[in-house]
Design an enzyme around this catalytic site. Sequence first.
Site, mmCIF file in Angstrom:
data_model
loop_
_atom_site.group_PDB
_atom_site.id
_atom_site.type_symbol
_atom_site.label_atom_id
_atom_site.label_comp_id
_atom_site.label_asym_id
_atom_site.label_seq_id
_atom_site.Cartn_x
_atom_site.Cartn_y
_atom_site.Cartn_z
ATOM 1 N N ASN A 80 -9.142 -9.498 12.857
ATOM 2 C CA ASN A 80 -10.011 -10.536 13.410
ATOM 3 C C ASN A 80 -9.242 -11.571 14.228
ATOM 4 O OD1 ASN A 80 -9.219 -11.225 10.446
ATOM 5 N ND2 ASN A 80 -9.547 -13.204 11.408
ATOM 6 N N ASP A 98 -15.482 -12.561 10.965
ATOM 7 C CA ASP A 98 -14.321 -12.014 10.250
ATOM 8 C C ASP A 98 -14.439 -10.494 10.131
ATOM 9 O OD1 ASP A 98 -11.914 -11.897 8.839
ATOM 10 O OD2 ASP A 98 -12.815 -12.445 6.918
ATOM 11 N N THR A 138 1.629 -6.008 4.044
ATOM 12 C CA THR A 138 1.046 -5.259 2.930
ATOM 13 C C THR A 138 0.902 -3.773 3.268
ATOM 14 O OG1 THR A 138 -1.197 -5.701 3.738
ATOM 15 C CG2 THR A 138 -0.287 -7.254 2.136
ATOM 16 N N GLU A 169 -5.307 -15.186 9.147
ATOM 17 C CA GLU A 169 -5.884 -16.396 8.548
ATOM 18 C C GLU A 169 -4.869 -17.538 8.550
ATOM 19 O OE1 GLU A 169 -6.894 -13.275 7.361
ATOM 20 O OE2 GLU A 169 -8.729 -13.812 8.424
ATOM 21 N N ARG A 212 0.800 -1.237 0.000
ATOM 22 C CA ARG A 212 0.000 0.000 0.000
ATOM 23 C C ARG A 212 0.826 1.276 0.000
ATOM 24 N NH1 ARG A 212 -2.702 -3.355 3.376
ATOM 25 N NH2 ARG A 212 -4.134 -4.632 2.186
ATOM 26 N N SER A 239 0.245 -8.807 8.541
ATOM 27 C CA SER A 239 -0.935 -9.572 8.126
ATOM 28 C C SER A 239 -0.737 -11.018 8.571
ATOM 29 C CB SER A 239 -1.086 -9.540 6.605
ATOM 30 O OG SER A 239 -1.056 -8.222 6.121
#
Lengths: 203, 586
Positions: free
Chosen positions: B276, B319, B190, B208, B146, B205
Amino acid sequence: MTTDFPSLRYVIGAAAWLLVAGAGGAIGQSAPSDDGMRIYKSANCVGCHKWSGNGGGSYGGAAANLRQTQLSLSEIEETIRCGRPMAGMPHFQPDAYSDGKCYGLKESDLPEDKRPPGTNHPLRPADIKAVAEYVATQIKGKGDPTFAQCQKFFGSGTRVCDTYATQGESKQASAPNAVDASSHPRMQVEAAPDANAPNGARK
Amino acid sequence: MSRSTCAAAIVALSLGLPVAGFAADEVTPDRLLKADAEPGNWLTHHKDYSAQRFSPINQINKNNVKNLHVAWTLQLGGIEGGGIWSHGGLEGTPIAENGYLYVTDGWGSVTKIDTRGGQAKVLWSMDPKTDHDWAGAVACCGVDNRGVALAGSMVLSHSLDGRLIATDKETGKILWQRQVANPDKGEVITAAPLVVKNLVISGTSGAEYGIRGWLAATDLTTQKEVWRTYTIPAKGEPGSETWKDSYDAAAMGGGSTWVTGSYDPKTNTLFWGVGNPGPDWDPEYRPGDNLYTDSTLALDLDTGKIKWHYQHTPNDAFDYDSVAENVLVDAPVNGRPMNLVLEADRNGFAYAVDRNNGNFVWGLPFVKKVNWTKGLDAETGKPIEYDPKADIQKYNAAVTPSRENAKTLICPGNMGGKNWPPTAYNPDLKVWYIPVIESCNTVTVKAEDPAKKAKPRDVWIGGGPTESERITGSVTAIDVTTGKEVGKHETPFPMLGGLLTTPDLVFYGQPDGKVAALDAKTLQELWSFNTGGGVIAPPMTFTSDGKQYIALLVGQGGAWDKWFVEATPELKAVHPSSTLYVFAVN
């Protein structure tokens, strides 16, 4: 226009050679499993089934574990060709549901939300055959993925296989190439202590 | 340097003017603090530390925006795939300083562009040689980067494979780099870095993939990490009591920090959103409120100590990350002057919280459809059904994913009412604009077994979403002084790119390639153009040679086209691309 003849002859010759190569596998052709691996990568089977074929859950739903599949070679080929109705597996033959050759079904037999998705990059029949052979011979029944299998898939210029390494075959094995392939050394995280640990309890 | 240029430089310095190629181009901590004093520049990710993404420049305005046209474009790279991804995409915000732009592609290559003279000249590109497969195999939601941060004479950037990289601003050579995140544990980066004082802040990140989230501060002089704050408390730390299981679910509890935060110099406080909990859709695996997931954190900049937190969705089953940027706004609320933090949460509610203590001020749904709760408690802002004594929150039990209710339609869908794309706030109008995903989707729960923990780099989500109906979008406007919605401009596609506001305009892009300008007061469309690629990045504005430009990156990618495109079938026809578009009015 006599100058056209040599080039025409070349085209005919090349086509004949391709026919032979396609039928029997000519000298200089890569092994079927290498072709299959190349297609497994380029068709982005990796995107859901992972390099290892382990598949598993993802944001897009759970992909089948190809290492544990019970499907025969022809069933694997059919699954790639036809996709799986009511699941996420796309059909890689573009007109798969035109003539009933996929599970005896035509497009009109399947409600829209039950149709397998298509793909923007369909595969030729020979490619489908090659990738099916790759799955059947190199992935199916292979147990847990190993460091050696991972390096065969990715080469040694990446750290992606490090988590499969056991002591001895480990990270040094790929280290020199990794440095060559990328301009940075294999750095490790040097983290500061936990900022919110109670006084004296930092570790 | 000749004596005359030296003299000119001294004069310019004494007047506070920038001097090209000289020490005055150093981006000092003071310049970053006063970023608004340089209206033609966009010095830091969200333009300034308040994250308002408001530019006062109005050469392009509602009277002439109909004449906005492409000034120039520049093709970038980074489109190649890696790991589970077939291609990279562009989510970055360009950084602008004195006519130079700094942009990134999805794999973290940085390009410096001289925009003076009304055209693009590439001065250098820095390719970090990101380890595509190592990182791309554990990037949940795309090959994305980003953007950069400026500090001194350095350009700071992250690579997806977890490095913080300092590049020489003049030469494009890497000066130093350090590993901040560890893809072997499922961590990738990111987010753009945030530079404050002599620190650069990195977020991660990976929720998950079973990570334990964190924020890390690196000293720009020593290049050493000076603090690391874990978003999931260790045993014995405050908040650890909100993980009530007996098998250390917290160790893989998630809590990513993948969107750049904001900073309040008055209180030396950093504000950062936390993502999350993991596994995403199996809340019974992790009984308790699961702090500090789905929270806004206020941290002491110098030490990383948590001052307060505000949690939006305790024991999240949806989520619903609270990873969004926290926008710092000083405005009267119902007549009383307030220092606010604004956050538009994936759970579909917009929140204003007192940024001095974390107390709830107002909240409202900003999406058309919310079905997981009846609303927010007027005093606390917690979902009305929230039971602080319960191990598992049921909310609207008919909707909330659980092992019993293993297939359920949730609104907003799991991508949220708003995902990472940034909001924008107009301080003249005191109106806050939210880029909205108007959505529902279906979640299927798959119970995780404590005896079979995921291996490192294995996905850790306890189920998954499927797309069951069309998803659209909107720009939704909220009057910050009342906490009421004052406008909604609906769009055929979800907002995947974010917003920019100027005194009388709001700019946005759509994933079908459309870029548009709205009247800031009426939300009427005044201008649009189709870029021919998918827009999933925010617009920004800058001046070069004194002239205003609008810039944005165009390059379809991210999570949508892989996981969610069935809800927007037309977007299947949008191909990957990698282009910088720059617009002007004359």
